[in-house]
Scaffold this motif. Structure first.
Motif, PDB file in Angstrom:
ATOM      1  N   ILE A  97       0.865  -1.187   0.000  1.00  0.00           N
ATOM      2  CA  ILE A  97       0.000   0.000   0.000  1.00  0.00           C
ATOM      3  C   ILE A  97       0.901   1.236   0.000  1.00  0.00           C
ATOM      4  O   ILE A  97       1.703   1.425   0.928  1.00  0.00           O
ATOM      5  CB  ILE A  97      -0.963  -0.031   1.202  1.00  0.00           C
ATOM      6  N   THR A  99       0.648   4.369   0.475  1.00  0.00           N
ATOM      7  CA  THR A  99       0.591   5.465   1.462  1.00  0.00           C
ATOM      8  C   THR A  99       1.095   5.027   2.841  1.00  0.00           C
ATOM      9  O   THR A  99       1.286   5.867   3.720  1.00  0.00           O
ATOM     10  CB  THR A  99      -0.856   5.981   1.600  1.00  0.00           C
ATOM     11  N   TYR A 100       1.297   3.726   3.028  1.00  0.00           N
ATOM     12  CA  TYR A 100       1.798   3.230   4.321  1.00  0.00           C
ATOM     13  C   TYR A 100       3.308   3.027   4.226  1.00  0.00           C
ATOM     14  O   TYR A 100       3.835   2.703   3.157  1.00  0.00           O
ATOM     15  CB  TYR A 100       1.150   1.887   4.686  1.00  0.00           C
ATOM     16  N   LEU A 111      -2.762  -6.463  12.415  1.00  0.00           N
ATOM     17  CA  LEU A 111      -3.779  -5.493  12.850  1.00  0.00           C
ATOM     18  C   LEU A 111      -5.174  -6.047  12.569  1.00  0.00           C
ATOM     19  O   LEU A 111      -6.105  -5.844  13.341  1.00  0.00           O
ATOM     20  CB  LEU A 111      -3.602  -4.153  12.128  1.00  0.00           C
TER      21      LEU A 111
ATOM     22  N   GLU B   5      -7.225   1.307  15.585  1.00  0.00           N
ATOM     23  CA  GLU B   5      -6.259   1.124  14.493  1.00  0.00           C
ATOM     24  C   GLU B   5      -6.883   1.519  13.155  1.00  0.00           C
ATOM     25  O   GLU B   5      -6.223   2.104  12.293  1.00  0.00           O
ATOM     26  CB  GLU B   5      -5.785  -0.341  14.443  1.00  0.00           C
ATOM     27  N   ARG B   8      -6.847   5.107  12.950  1.00  0.00           N
ATOM     28  CA  ARG B   8      -5.487   5.579  12.667  1.00  0.00           C
ATOM     29  C   ARG B   8      -5.217   5.529  11.157  1.00  0.00           C
ATOM     30  O   ARG B   8      -4.657   6.452  10.574  1.00  0.00           O
ATOM     31  CB  ARG B   8      -4.474   4.699  13.411  1.00  0.00           C
ATOM     32  N   LEU B   9      -5.662   4.427  10.529  1.00  0.00           N
ATOM     33  CA  LEU B   9      -5.478   4.297   9.078  1.00  0.00           C
ATOM     34  C   LEU B   9      -6.267   5.384   8.336  1.00  0.00           C
ATOM     35  O   LEU B   9      -5.782   5.977   7.369  1.00  0.00           O
ATOM     36  CB  LEU B   9      -5.940   2.920   8.598  1.00  0.00           C
ATOM     37  N   MET B  12      -4.458   8.553   8.626  1.00  0.00           N
ATOM     38  CA  MET B  12      -3.282   8.570   7.744  1.00  0.00           C
ATOM     39  C   MET B  12      -3.686   8.903   6.313  1.00  0.00           C
ATOM     40  O   MET B  12      -3.047   9.705   5.633  1.00  0.00           O
ATOM     41  CB  MET B  12      -2.598   7.199   7.759  1.00  0.00           C
ATOM     42  N   ASN B  13      -4.758   8.254   5.863  1.00  0.00           N
ATOM     43  CA  ASN B  13      -5.218   8.511   4.492  1.00  0.00           C
ATOM     44  C   ASN B  13      -5.612   9.964   4.311  1.00  0.00           C
ATOM     45  O   ASN B  13      -5.380  10.551   3.250  1.00  0.00           O
ATOM     46  CB  ASN B  13      -6.417   7.616   4.163  1.00  0.00           C
ATOM     47  N   GLN B  16      -2.537  12.353   4.368  1.00  0.00           N
ATOM     48  CA  GLN B  16      -1.680  12.219   3.189  1.00  0.00           C
ATOM     49  C   GLN B  16      -2.355  12.767   1.932  1.00  0.00           C
ATOM     50  O   GLN B  16      -1.755  12.812   0.876  1.00  0.00           O
ATOM     51  CB  GLN B  16      -1.284  10.757   3.008  1.00  0.00           C
ATOM     52  N   GLU B 388      -5.709  -1.231  -3.698  1.00  0.00           N
ATOM     53  CA  GLU B 388      -5.458  -1.239  -2.255  1.00  0.00           C
ATOM     54  C   GLU B 388      -6.527  -2.076  -1.542  1.00  0.00           C
ATOM     55  O   GLU B 388      -6.208  -2.853  -0.630  1.00  0.00           O
ATOM     56  CB  GLU B 388      -5.477   0.202  -1.744  1.00  0.00           C
ATOM     57  N   GLU B 405     -14.016   1.609   7.173  1.00  0.00           N
ATOM     58  CA  GLU B 405     -12.905   2.516   6.867  1.00  0.00           C
ATOM     59  C   GLU B 405     -13.360   3.638   5.924  1.00  0.00           C
ATOM     60  O   GLU B 405     -13.100   4.816   6.168  1.00  0.00           O
ATOM     61  CB  GLU B 405     -11.738   1.754   6.240  1.00  0.00           C
TER      62      GLU B 405
END
Lengths: 226, 481
Positions: A97, A99-100, A111, B5, B8-9, B12-13, B16, B388, B405
């Motif tokens: 991925i 962006t990670y 996770l 978590e 958190r993702l 992040m998205n 960014q 993704e 998500e």
């Protein structure tokens, strides 16, 4: 003990009015700790077989038992669980991925099992160090070479200690040296007791495996010789 | 996957893709700002209404007669509340003839029997006392008993409420605690710091007007009964008028102003009231004794308003009925306009509600447009991130997690839009205030805007998120993006 037992697997795709029979009565067994290569040219059905082994696609007919789970009867929720806990995917194009960072990519399967980031980080550090990625954990995939990206993908596949590592043309996008490194790594992983199923069109690559089967026009044959 | 978590993702998205997030949330920013402003303007409007009426006696009822057009007033440029007196049509010499019927606007007293010029009053006290609230003999001095006074009043060209009507109401209407009469006119005023004469509203009032209208004096005293009886040329200035003419209340007090070129001593200055009472805005008015105004300013060209104060605010209708009956004895065929404080407030509140509803409709449209924008961007995002999603599914991400998500992303984008929208509303507020719009920001408005923003994003984000969660892993992985 067999990790994979497939009996008479058939798979067809509809192409307009026609039906394309991609897998024809495929039967395959893979023992625990075995290193198997499925060799076949483009269009032979090897990717379809890999997708069925990896529970990413469903067969039309046949039975498939993966680590004592009857996949043909499994519901979506169980398939999700199988993909997460029993299979470690390694793709030709790495499929990280973007962006990670490296660490986030590697810990992702953990996770999904409900671990926190810290728990997942601790659980994956050994794998990260074994693959020589400790210095790179904060890098994004686009900051890594092809070989390094494939090592990240291998780390992601290994970190959950799956029943099998399923690699689709793992060296296909790499230069010769990087490819050799990845194959050497596969040898080490096999020596450590991991079960590896590798799909490739390259005989040289397939020869690194301990056992080779050929797939031609959707039919499976034992041995590397036609 | 643990919700923490997953969030958190999501975060992040978002960080960014800051620019994309901001651009996506523009519709929501505008929507949230609109919601805040709608609520703030609506609240401001309500408080405006409340402020305007805060000093108004809840039991106050204004009575005026606006059954016709007072041509003389119009010709002379005079202005008075209540719509002016009513000229009788030619040929109605017999007094009120028939049913006035069309009381309210224009129109003279039109035909129709019976004419009561002869048999009402002329007979000398034949009027039925049983109809009066008091139930007693309705012979007010020589009014009904003598006939001449009544005849005179019936034959007048205009119906002009006067102090005798005030006395009648005080005497005969039950449930009334106080009654006053007032009028307004506009006259030229000079003096103080004015460089040239300016036109101001002049209120001719009685001594009890201040109490009935809850007026407070900053300096001096209000008009007294003696001032009115003696037609003294004194005045009391509204706070704004004092400031405009003299610069301050202190400067104004004891000074002289010229109304229609006659000098008046400023006997008092009101505190800032901010309300409207009996059609008069005290802050912007100059009050003079009722009789003084009649003598020097308006003469007979006035149509005053009588204000009665009901004893019980829950009995407004009863008091109106009483007063109607009392006035009907004097003006049998006339219809008067009654306005009570509650009705005025209701009317003002109703118009404010309509404005608020219109603004809410506008905000809703903005939100829908913003929501569609989010949906479009999320569809594009799902398309861009198909690979993704395939990867996540291949490594064991469930449909529920992917749905959650993407939904969280939509909600977070909307929340960011909502916060920025609230910020934008804070920037817009001074501009709106500059243009004279009363804006009352509140925490509840902010919370409602945020709630709407997140709700809109989540609702419109659901379908793209659902589509993402339903992608087939093998197809998603192989998708060309």
């Amino acid at each position: 003990m067999n990790i994979i037992t497939m009996q008479n697997i058939n798979k067809s795709y509809r192409m307009g009015n026609h039906s394309l029979h991609v897998l024809k009565n495929v039967s395959l067994t893979v023992e625990k700790g075995e290193y198997l290569a499925i060799l076949g040219p483009s269009g032979s059905g090897k990717s379809t077989l890999m997708n069925i082994i990896g529970c990413m696609d469903v067969m039309d007919e046949g039975t498939y038992c993966l680590d004592e789970v009857a996949v043909e009867h499994a519901k979506e929720k169980e398939l999700v669980n199988i993909r997460n806990r029993k299979i470690g995917f390694i793709f030709q194009k790495y499929h990280l991925i973007p962006t990670y960072n490296v660490l986030q990519n590697i810990v992702m399967p953990l996770l999904m099992r409900g671990m926190s980031l810290n728990e997942a980080r601790e659980a994956s550090m050994e794998t990260i160090e074994m693959l020589g990625l400790a210095e790179r954990i904060n890098h994004k995939p686009n900051e890594l070479s092809g070989g390094q990206q494939q090592r990240v993908a291998i780390a992601r596949a290994l970190v959950g200690q799956p029943a099998i590592l399923l690699a689709d043309e793992p060296t296909g996008a790499l230069d010769r040296n990087s490819g050799k490194e990845v194959l050497k790594l596969f040898g080490r992983l096999h020596d450590m007791g991991n079960t590896i199923v590798m799909i490739t069109h390259d005989l040289d690559v397939a020869e690194h495996a301990k056992r080779v089967v050929r797939i031609v026009d959707g039919e499976l044959f034992e041995g590397k010789e036609a | 996957m643990k919700p923490g978590e997953l969030l958190r993702l999501v975060w992040m998205n978002i960080i960014q893709n800051k620019f994309k997030t901001i651009m996506t949330s523009i519709g929501i920013i505008v929507g949230a700002a609109t919601i805040v402003m709608v609520i703030a303007i609506g609240k401001g409007g309500k408080e405006d209404v409340a402020d305007q009426f805060k000093n108004l006696n809840a039991g106050a009822i204004d009575i005026s007669y606006d059954g016709g057009t007072d041509e003389r007033n119009m010709e002379s440029g005079g202005e008075s509340t209540g719509g002016g007196g009513m000229a009788m049509p030619q040929g109605a010499s017999g007094g009120f003839s028939g049913n006035a019927g069309n009381a309210g606007t224009g129109g003279g007293f039109g035909g129709g029997a019976p004419s009561f010029g002869g048999d009402f009053g002329g007979g000398g006290g034949d009027f039925s006392p049983g109809e009066m609230p008091s139930g007693g003999d309705f012979g007010r001095g020589g009014f009904f008993g003598g006939g001449n006074d009544m005849q005179e009043r019936m034959n007048q060209e205009n119906i002009t409420l006067d102090e005798e009507d005030v006395d009648d109401i005080e005497t005969f209407a039950a449930g009334v605690t106080d009654v006053t009469i007032s009028y307004t006119t506009r006259s030229s005023v000079d003096g103080g710091e004015l460089e040239e004469a300016a036109t101001y509203t002049i209120g001719g009032v009685k001594e009890n007007y201040a109490d009935m209208s809850n007026l407070s004096l900053a300096l001096g005293e209000f008009i007294t009964e003696a001032d009115d009886e003696n037609k003294e040329k004194i005045c009391v200035l509204g706070a704004s008028v004092a400031e405009e003419i003299f610069g301050s209340a202190i400067e104004a007090y004891g000074s002289v102003i010229y109304i229609d070129e006659r000098s008046y001593v400023v006997n008092g200055v009101l505190e800032t009231m901010g309300t409207v009472s009996s059609g008069i805005s005290p802050d912007d008015s100059i009050f003079i004794p009722y009789a003084t105004g009649v003598k020097y300013l308006v003469g007979t060209k006035v149509n005053p308003t009588i204000t009665v104060l009901a004893e019980d605010v829950n009995n407004i209708d009863g008091v109106i009925a009483e007063v109607t009956e009392v006035l009907a004895a004097t003006y049998p065929n006339a219809e008067f306009t009654f306005e009570d404080a509650g009705s005025k407030m209701e009317a003002a509140a109703a118009s404010n509600e309509i404005l608020t509803m219109l603004l809410i409709a506008m905000a809703a449209i903005v939100f829908v447009v913003g929501g569609i924008g989010i949906m479009n961007v999320l569809f594009v995002s799902v398309k861009e991130r198909t690979n993704e999603i395939g990867i996540l599914k291949a490594i064991g991400c469930s449909q529920k997690n992917i749905l959650f998500e993407f939904l969280c992303e939509a909600a977070a984008i909307s929340l960011i839009g909502g916060v920025l929208g609230v910020g934008a509303s804070l920037l817009v507020t001074p501009v709106a205030r500059y243009f004279g719009v009363r804006v009352e920001l509140s925490l509840s408005a902010f919370l409602i805007a945020l709630l709407f923003a997140v709700g809109t994003g989540t609702i419109f984000g659901f379908y793209p998120a659902y589509k993402a969660s339903k992608l087939v892993p093998v197809e998603a992985l192989g998708a060309e993006t």
